[in-house]
Design a protein around this motif. Structure first.
Motif, PDB file in Angstrom:
ATOM      1  N   SER A  17       1.528  12.537  41.024  1.00  0.00           N
ATOM      2  CA  SER A  17       2.688  12.650  40.127  1.00  0.00           C
ATOM      3  C   SER A  17       3.023  14.068  39.706  1.00  0.00           C
ATOM      4  O   SER A  17       4.124  14.325  39.214  1.00  0.00           O
ATOM      5  CB  SER A  17       2.441  11.816  38.859  1.00  0.00           C
ATOM      6  OG  SER A  17       1.281  12.278  38.185  1.00  0.00           O
ATOM      7  N   GLU A  18       2.095  15.026  39.884  1.00  0.00           N
ATOM      8  CA  GLU A  18       2.323  16.373  39.363  1.00  0.00           C
ATOM      9  C   GLU A  18       1.878  17.439  40.355  1.00  0.00           C
ATOM     10  O   GLU A  18       0.977  17.223  41.169  1.00  0.00           O
ATOM     11  CB  GLU A  18       1.570  16.578  38.044  1.00  0.00           C
ATOM     12  CG  GLU A  18       2.095  15.756  36.882  1.00  0.00           C
ATOM     13  CD  GLU A  18       1.285  16.009  35.629  1.00  0.00           C
ATOM     14  OE1 GLU A  18       1.894  16.112  34.549  1.00  0.00           O
ATOM     15  OE2 GLU A  18       0.036  16.078  35.725  1.00  0.00           O
ATOM     16  N   VAL A  19       2.533  18.597  40.211  1.00  0.00           N
ATOM     17  CA  VAL A  19       2.121  19.809  40.918  1.00  0.00           C
ATOM     18  C   VAL A  19       1.514  20.738  39.877  1.00  0.00           C
ATOM     19  O   VAL A  19       2.117  20.983  38.831  1.00  0.00           O
ATOM     20  CB  VAL A  19       3.310  20.478  41.621  1.00  0.00           C
ATOM     21  CG1 VAL A  19       2.891  21.814  42.207  1.00  0.00           C
ATOM     22  CG2 VAL A  19       3.864  19.577  42.702  1.00  0.00           C
ATOM     23  N   LEU A  20       0.314  21.252  40.165  1.00  0.00           N
ATOM     24  CA  LEU A  20      -0.434  22.029  39.177  1.00  0.00           C
ATOM     25  C   LEU A  20      -0.572  23.474  39.624  1.00  0.00           C
ATOM     26  O   LEU A  20      -1.045  23.761  40.726  1.00  0.00           O
ATOM     27  CB  LEU A  20      -1.826  21.427  38.971  1.00  0.00           C
ATOM     28  CG  LEU A  20      -1.883  19.931  38.628  1.00  0.00           C
ATOM     29  CD1 LEU A  20      -3.322  19.446  38.588  1.00  0.00           C
ATOM     30  CD2 LEU A  20      -1.199  19.659  37.292  1.00  0.00           C
ATOM     31  N   LEU A  21      -0.151  24.399  38.739  1.00  0.00           N
ATOM     32  CA  LEU A  21      -0.322  25.827  38.965  1.00  0.00           C
ATOM     33  C   LEU A  21      -1.323  26.345  37.952  1.00  0.00           C
ATOM     34  O   LEU A  21      -1.129  26.182  36.736  1.00  0.00           O
ATOM     35  CB  LEU A  21       1.011  26.566  38.813  1.00  0.00           C
ATOM     36  CG  LEU A  21       0.923  28.095  38.807  1.00  0.00           C
ATOM     37  CD1 LEU A  21       0.444  28.613  40.164  1.00  0.00           C
ATOM     38  CD2 LEU A  21       2.275  28.711  38.440  1.00  0.00           C
ATOM     39  N   GLN A  22      -2.403  26.968  38.431  1.00  0.00           N
ATOM     40  CA  GLN A  22      -3.441  27.481  37.551  1.00  0.00           C
ATOM     41  C   GLN A  22      -3.558  28.994  37.714  1.00  0.00           C
ATOM     42  O   GLN A  22      -3.580  29.502  38.847  1.00  0.00           O
ATOM     43  CB  GLN A  22      -4.792  26.835  37.855  1.00  0.00           C
ATOM     44  CG  GLN A  22      -4.882  25.370  37.433  1.00  0.00           C
ATOM     45  CD  GLN A  22      -6.271  24.806  37.642  1.00  0.00           C
ATOM     46  OE1 GLN A  22      -6.949  25.179  38.596  1.00  0.00           O
ATOM     47  NE2 GLN A  22      -6.698  23.913  36.759  1.00  0.00           N
ATOM     48  N   VAL A  23      -3.603  29.683  36.576  1.00  0.00           N
ATOM     49  CA  VAL A  23      -3.821  31.125  36.559  1.00  0.00           C
ATOM     50  C   VAL A  23      -5.128  31.361  35.801  1.00  0.00           C
ATOM     51  O   VAL A  23      -5.219  31.038  34.615  1.00  0.00           O
ATOM     52  CB  VAL A  23      -2.655  31.874  35.902  1.00  0.00           C
ATOM     53  CG1 VAL A  23      -2.956  33.370  35.845  1.00  0.00           C
ATOM     54  CG2 VAL A  23      -1.355  31.607  36.657  1.00  0.00           C
ATOM     55  N   GLU A  24      -6.128  31.927  36.490  1.00  0.00           N
ATOM     56  CA  GLU A  24      -7.460  32.071  35.914  1.00  0.00           C
ATOM     57  C   GLU A  24      -7.836  33.543  35.819  1.00  0.00           C
ATOM     58  O   GLU A  24      -7.521  34.342  36.711  1.00  0.00           O
ATOM     59  CB  GLU A  24      -8.478  31.332  36.780  1.00  0.00           C
ATOM     60  CG  GLU A  24      -9.904  31.430  36.275  1.00  0.00           C
ATOM     61  CD  GLU A  24     -10.888  30.704  37.177  1.00  0.00           C
ATOM     62  OE1 GLU A  24     -12.101  30.734  36.893  1.00  0.00           O
ATOM     63  OE2 GLU A  24     -10.433  30.108  38.184  1.00  0.00           O
ATOM     64  N   ASP A  25      -8.504  33.896  34.736  1.00  0.00           N
ATOM     65  CA  ASP A  25      -9.042  35.253  34.597  1.00  0.00           C
ATOM     66  C   ASP A  25     -10.453  35.164  34.052  1.00  0.00           C
ATOM     67  O   ASP A  25     -10.873  34.120  33.543  1.00  0.00           O
ATOM     68  CB  ASP A  25      -8.143  36.088  33.675  1.00  0.00           C
ATOM     69  CG  ASP A  25      -8.149  35.578  32.240  1.00  0.00           C
ATOM     70  OD1 ASP A  25      -9.178  35.711  31.545  1.00  0.00           O
ATOM     71  OD2 ASP A  25      -7.105  35.027  31.797  1.00  0.00           O
ATOM     72  N   HIS A  26     -11.182  36.265  34.157  1.00  0.00           N
ATOM     73  CA  HIS A  26     -12.529  36.373  33.606  1.00  0.00           C
ATOM     74  C   HIS A  26     -12.532  37.395  32.476  1.00  0.00           C
ATOM     75  O   HIS A  26     -13.415  38.244  32.379  1.00  0.00           O
ATOM     76  CB  HIS A  26     -13.533  36.765  34.695  1.00  0.00           C
ATOM     77  CG  HIS A  26     -13.712  35.718  35.742  1.00  0.00           C
ATOM     78  ND1 HIS A  26     -14.430  35.927  36.908  1.00  0.00           N
ATOM     79  CD2 HIS A  26     -13.259  34.433  35.809  1.00  0.00           C
ATOM     80  CE1 HIS A  26     -14.411  34.824  37.643  1.00  0.00           C
ATOM     81  NE2 HIS A  26     -13.701  33.900  36.997  1.00  0.00           N
ATOM     82  N   GLY A  27     -11.538  37.262  31.619  1.00  0.00           N
ATOM     83  CA  GLY A  27     -11.362  38.231  30.544  1.00  0.00           C
ATOM     84  C   GLY A  27     -12.078  37.858  29.265  1.00  0.00           C
ATOM     85  O   GLY A  27     -13.138  37.222  29.289  1.00  0.00           O
TER      86      GLY A  27
END
Length: 563
Positions: free
Chosen positions: A457-467
């Motif tokens: 049902s969904e499209v997922l965009l993930q933005v990850e950092d190690h901050g």
């Protein structure tokens, strides 16, 4: 503003204490009123039971009402002459003989020893209306007479009445006929009770008549044999632990007692219902008052925090606006003076002016986006798009910029066929803000991960950092306008607290949702989800676009940055 913080807390505590105090007083008053109602109702019922026992006692010597006016001396003389009572007394005896509560009527003169000698005794014969000698009689007659003799002897000297009634428990009643002026006893009338009539018919009937609908259950109990003789409600089972009141009989039925269980009478039921309703209304009012008080207190704190953030934002924006203006002004002055002739320097100044103008334009657009969102004037132009292409295009445009910042860029784009309906400019703004935040708040480990995936049902965009990450408290507010995490690093990092607010607004306008997971010192993951394209998605977004288009005036319609 800070100097009033303690006062606010004091006033809040005082308000809460006052509400709780008044509530406690009201609850106590309601409870006291309820208990008084119950106590009054039970008191009335106890009086009814006491009255019932008194009336029952009166019932046993009611046939002899009028005996108190009889001249005992005259009766004695008439008996000594004829062996019978006077006519007026015989009328009383006849009335008593017709009463089913007695079996027989016996008379023993004061000086007679018939009980010791087992001689015949005088028994009233209703048909002949006179006393006859009965050779056989129950032992209860002599027992009753003996008890009467013992009791009367102790009070004879100062007794002023012509008769004294004595009960032999529940077995018989004896009437001592007393010649008060001479302090002597003429004789004893003894009437054994009809036990079958008394226990099987009379007492059960009276209990049902008196207490059947009284809101209490009354049992007649023989405590010497632990036996229930009768009850006001035949459907109720006697239980000793439910007995709330015990009434003894006055001077008769020595081994019997009335035991009572108070049930839900109409008055008690009404009091209970009223008590519960009042408690519900009071609790609701208190919750509303406390809620309103806490809401106003929290709102005031939030307003103060917002005002502080706005003041900081204004100072920050003013400073950042001055920087590009100052750069452009200095470069413009050098160019205007004509002192710069070198083509390379001319190009350098032109580049500075262009970059600062772009920077200034971005800042102004961000402010306009916030203003439009607050005014309900955020325009989107949704279209069907392959979000994977959009992400790849964004990465190609910004990869060199990200790597020049020293970041390791790792991408995972597993999405292949799913389409979404999204405004392209909105998506680029969302991506830019999330990536800029990841770069801005990463210090030691410069890692940036962009992941694209999907479910049914969904499209997922993930933005990850190690901050630096965030606490749960900060996560609750990061999408608020002007909010910035209070940290030594963030204090040194330029920002206005607007980026994530814009992101959330644009995501929701495109029918998406945004979530964040973060751990202090380990980094953050922002997840943006858009619904997979279908007809309902298209209709929903087109409706938003239509409504937005009607609100927006022409000058605010779609605008793009010059890249």
């Amino acid at each position: 503003m800070k100097r009033y913080e303690s006062l606010r807390w004091i006033l809040l505590a005082a308000g809460v204490f006052a509400i709780l105090g008044l509530t406690g007083m009201n609850v106590y008053s309601l409870y006291a009123l309820h208990e008084n109602t119950l106590a009054s109702d039970r008191k009335n019922k106890k009086l009814q039971i006491a009255e019932f026992s008194d009336r029952l006692r009166y019932r046993f010597y009611k046939p002899y009402y009028g005996l108190g006016s009889v001249d005992i001396e005259r009766l004695k003389n008439h008996f000594e002459k004829t062996g019978q009572f006077t006519d007026d007394v015989k009328e009383l005896l006849k009335k008593a003989a017709d009463d089913a509560i007695y079996t027989d009527i016996y008379f023993i003169p004061s000086g007679s020893n018939v009980c010791q000698s087992e001689a015949p005794i005088l028994k009233y014969h209703a048909g002949k209306n006179k006393f006859v000698r009965a050779p056989f009689y129950p032992a209860v007659v002599c027992d009753g007479t003996g008890i009467a003799r013992t009791q009367v002897k102790s009070l004879l000297e100062h007794y002023r009445y012509n008769n004294k009634i004595i009960f032999d428990a529940h077995r018989s009643i004896s009437i001592a006929l007393i010649n008060a002026p001479e302090h002597s006893i003429f004789g004893y009338l003894t009437m054994p009770f009809n036990q079958h009539f008394l226990i099987e018919y009379y007492l059960p009937k009276k209990l049902v008549e008196k207490f059947g609908d009284s809101g209490m259950t009354v049992w007649l109990r023989d405590w010497t044999h632990d036996t229930i003789l009768a009850g006001s409600d035949t459907s109720s089972t006697y239980q000793r632990d439910k007995i709330q009141f015990v009434q003894n009989f006055p001077d008769f039925f020595d081994y019997w007692q009335l035991e009572v269980s108070f049930a839900g009478a109409p008055a008690v039921a009404a009091s209970n219902a009223s008590f519960v309703k009042n408690l519900i209304v009071l609790a609701t009012a208190v919750l509303l008052l406390l809620g309103a008080l806490v809401f106003m207190f929290i709102s005031a704190r939030q307003e103060r925090a917002l005002a502080q953030r706005q003041a900081g934002f204004l100072a920050n924006v003013t400073h950042e606006l001055k920087t590009p203006i100052a750069v452009m002004q200095a470069a413009g002055e050098n160019l205007a003076d004509g002192r710069v002739k070198n083509p390379e320097r001319l190009k350098s100044y032109g580049t500075h002016i262009y970059k600062e103008a772009i920077r200034l334009r971005r800042m102004i657009k961000k402010l306009l986006d916030i203003a439009k969102a607050d005014a309900g004037q955020a325009l989107i132009d949704p279209e069907v798009a392959n979000i994977k292409d959009l992400v790849q295009s964004y990465i190609e445009d910004h990869q060199s910029y990200i790597e020049n910042k020293g970041f390791l860029l790792q991408t995972t784009l597993s999405l292949t066929e799913q389409m979404v309906m999204v405004d392209i400019d909105s998506f680029n703004t969302i991506s830019s803000n999330l990536v800029e935040n990841a770069i801005k708040y990463s210090t030691h480990e410069k890692y940036l991960g962009i992941t694209l995936s999907s479910n049914k049902s969904e499209v997922l965009l993930q933005v990850e950092d190690h901050g630096i990450g965030m606490t749960q408290k900060d996560i609750l507010h990061i999408f608020d306008k002007f909010y910035r995490v209070e940290d030594s690093l963030t204090a040194q990092t330029k920002g206005h607290g607007l980026g994530l607010s814009i992101v959330k607004n644009l995501v929701e306008l495109n029918e998406g949702r945004i979530e964040v997971a973060s751990t202090p010192g380990k980094g953050s993951i922002f997840t943006v989800a858009f619904p997979v394209f279908n007809e309902s998605t298209e209709a929903s977004l087109q409706k938003i676009h239509s409504i937005s288009s009607q609100i927006i005036s022409e000058p605010f319609k779609k605008e793009k940055y010059v890249r």
